[in-house]
Design an enzyme around this catalytic site. Sequence first.
Site, mmCIF file in Angstrom:
data_model
loop_
_atom_site.group_PDB
_atom_site.id
_atom_site.type_symbol
_atom_site.label_atom_id
_atom_site.label_comp_id
_atom_site.label_asym_id
_atom_site.label_seq_id
_atom_site.Cartn_x
_atom_site.Cartn_y
_atom_site.Cartn_z
ATOM 1 C CE LYS A 169 -8.094 1.786 16.479
ATOM 2 N NZ LYS A 169 -7.030 2.707 16.894
ATOM 3 C CB SER A 200 -0.350 6.069 0.354
ATOM 4 O OG SER A 200 0.602 5.207 -0.178
ATOM 5 N NE ARG A 207 7.484 10.979 0.265
ATOM 6 C CZ ARG A 207 6.343 10.754 0.898
ATOM 7 N NH1 ARG A 207 5.287 10.431 0.207
ATOM 8 N NH2 ARG A 207 6.255 10.881 2.202
ATOM 9 C CG HIS A 232 4.968 2.837 -2.253
ATOM 10 N ND1 HIS A 232 3.623 3.096 -2.146
ATOM 11 C CD2 HIS A 232 5.531 3.307 -1.108
ATOM 12 C CE1 HIS A 232 3.382 3.687 -0.981
ATOM 13 N NE2 HIS A 232 4.522 3.833 -0.331
#
Length: 181
Positions: A43, A130, A92, A19
């Site tokens: 969530k 991530s 990517r 990022h």
Amino acid sequence: MNKVIAIYPGSFDPPTNGHLDLIERGSKMFEELVVAVLRNSDKSPMFTVAERLDMLRQLTRHLDNIRIAAFEGLMVEFAKSVGASCVLRGIRAVSDYEYELQMALMNRKIEPALETVFMLPAARYSFVSSRLVREVAQHGGPVTDLVPELVEQAMLAKIDPAHKLRGRPQVVPTTKKKRKA
Ligand code: PNS
């Protein structure tokens, strides 16, 4: 070239070196780049939105045309609200392309004036996501070189709250000697 404001939307849970690489590249291309963290994308996130915003602010302090913000609802609406005419997204590998294409075309359908620009992060980050970084860290694996140092420390502290205390001198409780009667 026209002066263009772009947004770089994502979950950033957590921000990775990939990022940051893209933010640095984007900051050279656009007049202003608004890094936009989506609220409620997951969530059970590892980091709260406030924590992600805080990490991103610290990590981009050296760049003067970066703004960090949170958004909810449609990304195109948020882009309009900050005057952005471009969306920056990273690709990517070929595997990213289908999802990104679908999203870019849907966004174009909603707002034809908003252009999506794809950029490639450095090849050394082409496998970094991530989700995988979270998974590796949660199982005790190393994430050095995949995320910035401050993110690594924050992840370790989330996974093992005692981590922060390790390495510090131990406070040994002293017991008062009883006075002789
Ligand atoms: O980092 P991510 O999770 O790949 O980012 C996905 C994100 C936040 C860019 C995307 O889910 C999004 O823009 N969500 C906001 C809601 C929206 O506009 N949905 C329509 C997209 S086609």
